[in-house]
Design a protein around this motif. Structure first.
Motif, PDB file in Angstrom:
ATOM      1  N   ARG A  71      47.549   3.842  42.139  1.00  0.00           N
ATOM      2  CA  ARG A  71      46.843   2.570  41.936  1.00  0.00           C
ATOM      3  C   ARG A  71      46.254   2.073  43.248  1.00  0.00           C
ATOM      4  O   ARG A  71      45.170   1.508  43.296  1.00  0.00           O
ATOM      5  CB  ARG A  71      47.824   1.535  41.367  1.00  0.00           C
ATOM      6  CG  ARG A  71      47.286   0.757  40.183  1.00  0.00           C
ATOM      7  CD  ARG A  71      48.271  -0.306  39.706  1.00  0.00           C
ATOM      8  NE  ARG A  71      49.498   0.230  39.179  1.00  0.00           N
ATOM      9  CZ  ARG A  71      50.715  -0.065  39.644  1.00  0.00           C
ATOM     10  NH1 ARG A  71      50.873  -0.878  40.663  1.00  0.00           N
ATOM     11  NH2 ARG A  71      51.775   0.469  39.095  1.00  0.00           N
ATOM     12  N   LYS A  72      46.986   2.262  44.350  1.00  0.00           N
ATOM     13  CA  LYS A  72      46.506   1.821  45.672  1.00  0.00           C
ATOM     14  C   LYS A  72      45.505   2.802  46.269  1.00  0.00           C
ATOM     15  O   LYS A  72      44.876   2.497  47.291  1.00  0.00           O
ATOM     16  CB  LYS A  72      47.692   1.745  46.650  1.00  0.00           C
ATOM     17  CG  LYS A  72      48.542   0.510  46.523  1.00  0.00           C
ATOM     18  CD  LYS A  72      49.784   0.610  47.423  1.00  0.00           C
ATOM     19  CE  LYS A  72      49.482   0.620  48.909  1.00  0.00           C
ATOM     20  NZ  LYS A  72      49.270  -0.715  49.492  1.00  0.00           N
ATOM     21  N   GLY A  73      45.406   3.985  45.692  1.00  0.00           N
ATOM     22  CA  GLY A  73      44.523   5.001  46.248  1.00  0.00           C
ATOM     23  C   GLY A  73      45.067   5.619  47.524  1.00  0.00           C
ATOM     24  O   GLY A  73      44.309   6.029  48.400  1.00  0.00           O
ATOM     25  N   VAL A  74      46.410   5.670  47.629  1.00  0.00           N
ATOM     26  CA  VAL A  74      47.038   6.253  48.820  1.00  0.00           C
ATOM     27  C   VAL A  74      47.579   7.641  48.464  1.00  0.00           C
ATOM     28  O   VAL A  74      48.239   7.816  47.441  1.00  0.00           O
ATOM     29  CB  VAL A  74      48.201   5.352  49.307  1.00  0.00           C
ATOM     30  CG1 VAL A  74      48.965   6.013  50.448  1.00  0.00           C
ATOM     31  CG2 VAL A  74      47.667   3.990  49.748  1.00  0.00           C
ATOM     32  N   TYR A  75      47.230   8.617  49.307  1.00  0.00           N
ATOM     33  CA  TYR A  75      47.722   9.985  49.058  1.00  0.00           C
ATOM     34  C   TYR A  75      49.166  10.098  49.497  1.00  0.00           C
ATOM     35  O   TYR A  75      49.501   9.725  50.618  1.00  0.00           O
ATOM     36  CB  TYR A  75      46.872  11.001  49.817  1.00  0.00           C
ATOM     37  CG  TYR A  75      45.485  11.103  49.257  1.00  0.00           C
ATOM     38  CD1 TYR A  75      45.276  11.737  48.030  1.00  0.00           C
ATOM     39  CD2 TYR A  75      44.402  10.535  49.913  1.00  0.00           C
ATOM     40  CE1 TYR A  75      44.008  11.813  47.482  1.00  0.00           C
ATOM     41  CE2 TYR A  75      43.127  10.607  49.374  1.00  0.00           C
ATOM     42  CZ  TYR A  75      42.948  11.247  48.160  1.00  0.00           C
ATOM     43  OH  TYR A  75      41.702  11.312  47.610  1.00  0.00           O
ATOM     44  N   VAL A  76      50.008  10.597  48.626  1.00  0.00           N
ATOM     45  CA  VAL A  76      51.429  10.742  48.987  1.00  0.00           C
ATOM     46  C   VAL A  76      51.976  12.093  48.539  1.00  0.00           C
ATOM     47  O   VAL A  76      51.508  12.669  47.560  1.00  0.00           O
ATOM     48  CB  VAL A  76      52.303   9.625  48.342  1.00  0.00           C
ATOM     49  CG1 VAL A  76      52.017   8.275  48.948  1.00  0.00           C
ATOM     50  CG2 VAL A  76      52.128   9.572  46.832  1.00  0.00           C
ATOM     51  N   ASP A  77      52.946  12.563  49.296  1.00  0.00           N
ATOM     52  CA  ASP A  77      53.778  13.677  48.821  1.00  0.00           C
ATOM     53  C   ASP A  77      55.108  13.048  48.438  1.00  0.00           C
ATOM     54  O   ASP A  77      55.761  12.420  49.271  1.00  0.00           O
ATOM     55  CB  ASP A  77      53.999  14.702  49.943  1.00  0.00           C
ATOM     56  CG  ASP A  77      52.713  15.461  50.243  1.00  0.00           C
ATOM     57  OD1 ASP A  77      52.012  15.824  49.286  1.00  0.00           O
ATOM     58  OD2 ASP A  77      52.413  15.656  51.438  1.00  0.00           O
ATOM     59  N   ILE A  78      55.471  13.216  47.181  1.00  0.00           N
ATOM     60  CA  ILE A  78      56.719  12.615  46.715  1.00  0.00           C
ATOM     61  C   ILE A  78      57.844  13.633  46.853  1.00  0.00           C
ATOM     62  O   ILE A  78      57.702  14.783  46.422  1.00  0.00           O
ATOM     63  CB  ILE A  78      56.600  12.193  45.224  1.00  0.00           C
ATOM     64  CG1 ILE A  78      55.400  11.258  45.017  1.00  0.00           C
ATOM     65  CG2 ILE A  78      57.907  11.588  44.732  1.00  0.00           C
ATOM     66  CD1 ILE A  78      55.652   9.809  45.168  1.00  0.00           C
ATOM     67  N   ILE A  79      58.935  13.191  47.448  1.00  0.00           N
ATOM     68  CA  ILE A  79      60.119  14.045  47.579  1.00  0.00           C
ATOM     69  C   ILE A  79      61.211  13.451  46.711  1.00  0.00           C
ATOM     70  O   ILE A  79      61.655  12.320  46.943  1.00  0.00           O
ATOM     71  CB  ILE A  79      60.593  14.104  49.054  1.00  0.00           C
ATOM     72  CG1 ILE A  79      59.450  14.648  49.937  1.00  0.00           C
ATOM     73  CG2 ILE A  79      61.855  14.941  49.178  1.00  0.00           C
ATOM     74  CD1 ILE A  79      59.739  14.538  51.420  1.00  0.00           C
ATOM     75  N   LYS A  80      61.624  14.190  45.691  1.00  0.00           N
ATOM     76  CA  LYS A  80      62.616  13.657  44.748  1.00  0.00           C
ATOM     77  C   LYS A  80      64.027  13.732  45.338  1.00  0.00           C
ATOM     78  O   LYS A  80      64.475  14.782  45.781  1.00  0.00           O
ATOM     79  CB  LYS A  80      62.554  14.484  43.446  1.00  0.00           C
ATOM     80  CG  LYS A  80      63.741  14.338  42.541  1.00  0.00           C
ATOM     81  CD  LYS A  80      63.551  13.281  41.493  1.00  0.00           C
ATOM     82  CE  LYS A  80      64.842  13.037  40.717  1.00  0.00           C
ATOM     83  NZ  LYS A  80      64.719  12.127  39.607  1.00  0.00           N
ATOM     84  N   LEU A  81      64.710  12.584  45.363  1.00  0.00           N
ATOM     85  CA  LEU A  81      66.121  12.545  45.764  1.00  0.00           C
ATOM     86  C   LEU A  81      66.925  11.923  44.633  1.00  0.00           C
ATOM     87  O   LEU A  81      66.371  11.229  43.781  1.00  0.00           O
ATOM     88  CB  LEU A  81      66.297  11.709  47.044  1.00  0.00           C
ATOM     89  CG  LEU A  81      65.718  12.282  48.346  1.00  0.00           C
ATOM     90  CD1 LEU A  81      65.944  11.297  49.486  1.00  0.00           C
ATOM     91  CD2 LEU A  81      66.336  13.637  48.672  1.00  0.00           C
TER      92      LEU A  81
END
Ligand code: PRT
Ligand code: MG
Length: 225
Positions: free
Chosen positions: A142-152
């Motif tokens: 929604r913010k238009g920010v690129y992220v790599d999500i790391i699941k914990l």
């Protein structure tokens, strides 16, 4: 002459800890007592003072699964859990009442001194550690920010301290856990509380027994809000 058989009791799925503790007063307002404590008794099926209602004690994130498959007629789960569950399993759960219990907020937090706004502005790819993968993905999209999500699966607060992630998405209530780990909240994603969820088939076939309890929960949650 055969003896009359009682209907199977309704089954309410709950997690122990804060949701169980905060549900007890709502049940008490409906005139229902729970004589045993799941922490000390270790029982997973608990009777109540109402022979028509029993509790089952499951992991917080498993509550929607028990209700969806009808192993419990209804249950109580945080919006955080419901959001992740519905993203993975689709809808299909009736959510009639916001109980206003176990309140907290889903937030983005970073290490003290990390310039989050600058990192976002620069468009650098952020590494975000979280248990709430779907909610985090949606927020940053929604913010238009690129992220790599790391699941914990827990102790997210550790991730920015040891270089696993730039930011975490986690639940915050008092803020004490963040402070103790030199983290600061930089964004609130959504306020969280717990909802009553109901199995669709139970609602149709057992509405005579269920509806009065749903109504009692609604009344109790309003009077405590
Ligand atoms: O513990 P487990 O892995 O079995 O499952 P769970 O953590 O999902 O269960 P539980 O009982 O801890 O939480 C059940 C529900 O309570 C969650 O799904 C939320 O909807 C709600 N809730 C309300 C919270 C909090 N407040 C909360 N503060 N759940 C977790 N926390 C944790 C948070 O993750 C962080 O580690 O508490 C810590 C922060 O608390 P403060 O007070 O230091 O800010
Ligand atoms: Mg927990």
């Amino acid at each position: 002459m055969s003896t009359p058989t009682l209907d199977k009791p309704l089954t309410l799925a709950l997690s122990k800890g804060r949701i169980f503790e905060e549900t007890l007063p709502l049940l008490a307002e409906a005139g229902i007592d729970v004589p045993e404590n799941p922490e000390s008794s270790r029982k997973l099926i608990l009777p109540t003072s109402d022979p028509g209602l029993r509790l089952i004690i499951v992991r917080a994130s498993d509550v929607p699964t028990y209700v969806q498959y009808g192993a419990a007629d209804f249950g109580i789960a945080g919006k955080d859990v419901l959001f992740e569950h519905s993203a993975e399993n689709g809808g299909g759960l009736y959510q009639p009442v916001d109980l206003n219990i176990a309140r907290c907020r889903l937030c983005v937090a970073v290490r003290e001194g990390f310039d989050y706004q600058e990192a976002v502005l620069q468009g650098s790819r952020l590494r975000v550690a979280t248990k709430y993968v779907q909610a985090a993905r949606e927020h940053f999209a929604r913010k238009g920010v690129y992220v790599d999500i790391i699941k914990l699966y827990g102790s997210m607060e550790l991730a920015p301290l040891v270089g696993l992630a730039d930011a975490i998405v986690d639940l915050v209530s008092t803020g004490g856990t963040l402070r103790a780990n030199h983290l600061v909240e930089v964004e609130e994603i959504v306020p969280i509380s717990s909802r009553l969820i109901v199995n669709q088939a139970s609602l149709k076939t057992r509405s005579r027994d269920l509806q009065p309890l749903i109504d009692a929960f609604a009344r109790a949650s309003h009077s405590s809000a």
